[in-house]
Design a protein around this motif. Structure first.
Motif, short mmCIF file in Angstrom:
data_model
loop_
_atom_site.label_atom_id
_atom_site.label_comp_id
_atom_site.label_asym_id
_atom_site.label_seq_id
_atom_site.Cartn_x
_atom_site.Cartn_y
_atom_site.Cartn_z
N VAL A 137 2.81 -1.05 -1.28
CA VAL A 137 3.40 -1.12 0.06
C VAL A 137 4.83 -1.62 -0.12
CG1 VAL A 137 3.25 -2.04 2.40
CG2 VAL A 137 1.15 -1.65 1.08
N ALA A 138 5.78 -0.71 0.03
CA ALA A 138 7.18 -1.01 -0.25
C ALA A 138 7.99 -1.15 1.04
CB ALA A 138 7.79 0.09 -1.12
N LYS A 139 9.11 -1.84 0.94
CA LYS A 139 9.98 -2.04 2.10
C LYS A 139 10.95 -0.88 2.30
CE LYS A 139 10.00 -7.07 1.29
NZ LYS A 139 9.45 -7.05 -0.09
N ASN A 140 11.19 -0.09 1.24
CA ASN A 140 12.14 1.02 1.28
C ASN A 140 11.50 2.26 0.68
OD1 ASN A 140 14.54 -0.59 2.19
ND2 ASN A 140 14.12 -1.66 0.28
N PRO A 141 11.98 3.45 1.04
CA PRO A 141 11.32 4.69 0.62
C PRO A 141 11.74 5.22 -0.74
CG PRO A 141 13.07 5.21 2.15
CD PRO A 141 13.03 3.70 2.05
N PHE A 142 12.53 4.45 -1.51
CA PHE A 142 13.02 4.89 -2.81
C PHE A 142 13.85 6.15 -2.60
CE2 PHE A 142 11.52 4.46 -7.53
CZ PHE A 142 12.83 4.33 -7.92
N ALA A 170 5.22 6.85 5.51
CA ALA A 170 5.95 5.83 6.26
C ALA A 170 5.02 5.38 7.38
CB ALA A 170 7.24 6.41 6.82
N LEU A 171 4.73 4.09 7.42
CA LEU A 171 3.71 3.56 8.34
C LEU A 171 4.29 2.45 9.18
CD1 LEU A 171 0.67 3.38 9.20
CD2 LEU A 171 0.41 1.69 7.36
N ARG A 172 4.15 2.59 10.49
CA ARG A 172 4.63 1.57 11.42
C ARG A 172 3.53 0.51 11.57
NH1 ARG A 172 9.84 2.48 13.12
NH2 ARG A 172 9.30 4.55 13.87
N THR A 173 3.81 -0.70 11.11
CA THR A 173 2.80 -1.76 11.17
C THR A 173 2.92 -2.62 12.43
OG1 THR A 173 4.23 -3.17 9.82
CG2 THR A 173 2.50 -1.91 8.68
N GLN A 174 4.07 -2.55 13.10
CA GLN A 174 4.27 -3.28 14.36
C GLN A 174 5.07 -2.40 15.29
OE1 GLN A 174 2.88 -6.31 14.91
NE2 GLN A 174 2.08 -6.33 12.81
N ASP A 175 4.82 -2.51 16.57
CA ASP A 175 5.57 -1.72 17.54
C ASP A 175 7.07 -1.97 17.40
OD1 ASP A 175 3.12 -0.94 18.53
OD2 ASP A 175 3.23 -2.14 20.36
N GLY A 176 7.83 -0.88 17.27
CA GLY A 176 9.28 -0.98 17.32
C GLY A 176 9.96 -1.60 16.12
N VAL A 177 9.22 -1.81 15.01
CA VAL A 177 9.87 -2.34 13.80
C VAL A 177 9.96 -1.23 12.76
CG1 VAL A 177 8.98 -4.65 14.24
CG2 VAL A 177 7.74 -3.14 12.69
N LYS A 178 10.80 -1.43 11.75
CA LYS A 178 10.94 -0.44 10.69
C LYS A 178 9.59 -0.22 10.00
CE LYS A 178 14.16 -2.31 8.23
NZ LYS A 178 15.20 -2.45 7.16
N PRO A 179 9.32 1.00 9.55
CA PRO A 179 8.06 1.23 8.85
C PRO A 179 8.07 0.63 7.45
CG PRO A 179 9.40 3.21 8.78
CD PRO A 179 10.12 2.23 9.67
N VAL A 180 6.87 0.50 6.88
CA VAL A 180 6.74 0.25 5.46
C VAL A 180 6.32 1.57 4.80
CG1 VAL A 180 6.18 -2.18 5.72
CG2 VAL A 180 4.32 -0.50 5.70
N PHE A 181 6.30 1.59 3.47
CA PHE A 181 6.09 2.83 2.75
C PHE A 181 4.90 2.67 1.81
CE2 PHE A 181 10.33 2.47 4.28
CZ PHE A 181 10.51 3.68 4.93
N VAL A 182 3.80 3.31 2.19
CA VAL A 182 2.52 3.12 1.53
C VAL A 182 2.27 4.27 0.56
CG1 VAL A 182 0.03 2.84 1.89
CG2 VAL A 182 1.65 1.99 3.62
N SER A 183 1.84 3.93 -0.65
CA SER A 183 1.44 4.96 -1.60
C SER A 183 0.22 4.51 -2.38
CB SER A 183 2.59 5.35 -2.53
OG SER A 183 3.07 4.25 -3.27
N VAL A 184 -0.53 5.50 -2.83
CA VAL A 184 -1.72 5.24 -3.64
C VAL A 184 -1.29 4.79 -5.02
CG1 VAL A 184 -3.66 6.39 -4.77
CG2 VAL A 184 -3.12 6.90 -2.37
N GLY A 185 -1.99 3.79 -5.54
CA GLY A 185 -1.79 3.39 -6.92
C GLY A 185 -2.88 3.95 -7.81
N HIS A 186 -4.12 3.52 -7.54
CA HIS A 186 -5.26 3.87 -8.40
C HIS A 186 -6.54 3.58 -7.63
CE1 HIS A 186 -7.24 4.53 -12.29
NE2 HIS A 186 -7.82 3.35 -12.24
N ARG A 187 -7.44 4.55 -7.63
CA ARG A 187 -8.81 4.38 -7.10
C ARG A 187 -8.85 4.04 -5.60
NH1 ARG A 187 -12.22 0.29 -10.13
NH2 ARG A 187 -13.79 1.31 -8.84
N VAL A 188 -7.88 4.53 -4.83
CA VAL A 188 -7.86 4.35 -3.37
C VAL A 188 -7.26 5.61 -2.76
CG1 VAL A 188 -7.11 2.91 -1.44
CG2 VAL A 188 -7.43 1.87 -3.68
N SER A 189 -7.81 6.07 -1.63
CA SER A 189 -7.23 7.21 -0.94
C SER A 189 -6.04 6.77 -0.10
CB SER A 189 -8.27 7.86 -0.03
OG SER A 189 -8.58 7.01 1.07
#
Length: 227
Positions: A137-142, A170-189
């Motif tokens: 879960v990253a703060k920026n999209p690289f 890109a996933l919005r975790t709170q209303d109206g805030v910048k998204p975070v950037f979620v990616s799979v690492g290993h053994r998770v969809s």
């Protein structure tokens, strides 16, 4: 004990990535959100002194209460090279994880898994070496493109590579805030990774797992370099 070797140079590091990338497991859903244990890991550096500190914070996934926390410190053993940051962080992160008495369950990294130029960021690297389910879960999209998700909590949009492959969201975790950037690492969809991220982010943009690990490693670094 997970044994790893620091590459001698960038060429060897990329060869290690190429080898380990073939071992990433992408066809498992991973543990259900809100159950069991979740461990956040993060790293802080003092490059002038060559010191790196990692923190691991284990949370009860249902309550987000802290179950255990550990830190480990070491020497920075690999230069700063974009795309190869895992080699600076992995040894100390592994030391922190291996000192835990509980869990760790699902591991959440402040960084990337498949959302990485070589499709093998810290979350994937850590997952392959430990066999644990890991997400990034990253703060920026690289370097990846995305359309802004809707403005409400839970809204998401694909994170897309130059070749059109979807490497995260890109996933919005709170209303109206910048998204975070979620990616799979290993053994998770990816669906499950996003569900975990939302479950871990009831009040803030950043998941409690890595938010707490960030605060702990910064504090431990200050203590390790005091004086």
């Amino acid at each position: 004990m997970t044994l790893i070797r620091t590459p001698a140079d960038e060429t060897e590091a990329r060869a290690v990535q190429d080898d380990l990338r073939t071992r990433v497991v992408l066809d498992e859903p991973g543990p259900p959100p809100g159950a069991g244990l979740v461990t956040g890991v993060d790293v802080a550096y003092d490059d002038e002194r060559g010191v790196v500190v990692a923190a691991a914070v284990v949370l009860d996934a249902a309550t987000l209460d802290v179950v255990e926390e550990t830190t480990a410190s070491g020497r920075v053993a690999f230069p700063y090279v974009p795309g190869l940051l895992a080699f600076r962080e992995i040894p100390t992160v592994l030391a922190a994880l291996e000192s835990l008495e509980h869990g760790p369950g699902l591991v959440v990294c402040d960084g990337y898994g498949l959302a990485h130029p070589r499709r093998f960021g810290l979350a994937s690297h850590l997952g392959v070496l430990t066999g644990l389910p890991v997400i990034g879960v990253a703060k920026n999209p690289f370097t990846f493109a995305y359309d802004p998700p809707g403005g409400s909590r839970g809204d998401a949009s694909p994170l897309v590579a130059d070749d059109g492959a979807v490497v995260g969201r890109a996933l919005r975790t709170q209303d109206g805030v910048k998204p975070v950037f979620v990616s799979v690492g290993h053994r998770v969809s990816l669906d499950n990774a996003c569900a975990h991220t939302l479950a871990l982010s009831p009040d803030f943009r950043i998941p409690e797992s890595t938010r707490r690990a960030d605060a702990l490693c910064r504090r431990a670094l200050r203590e390790a370099t005091a004086g």
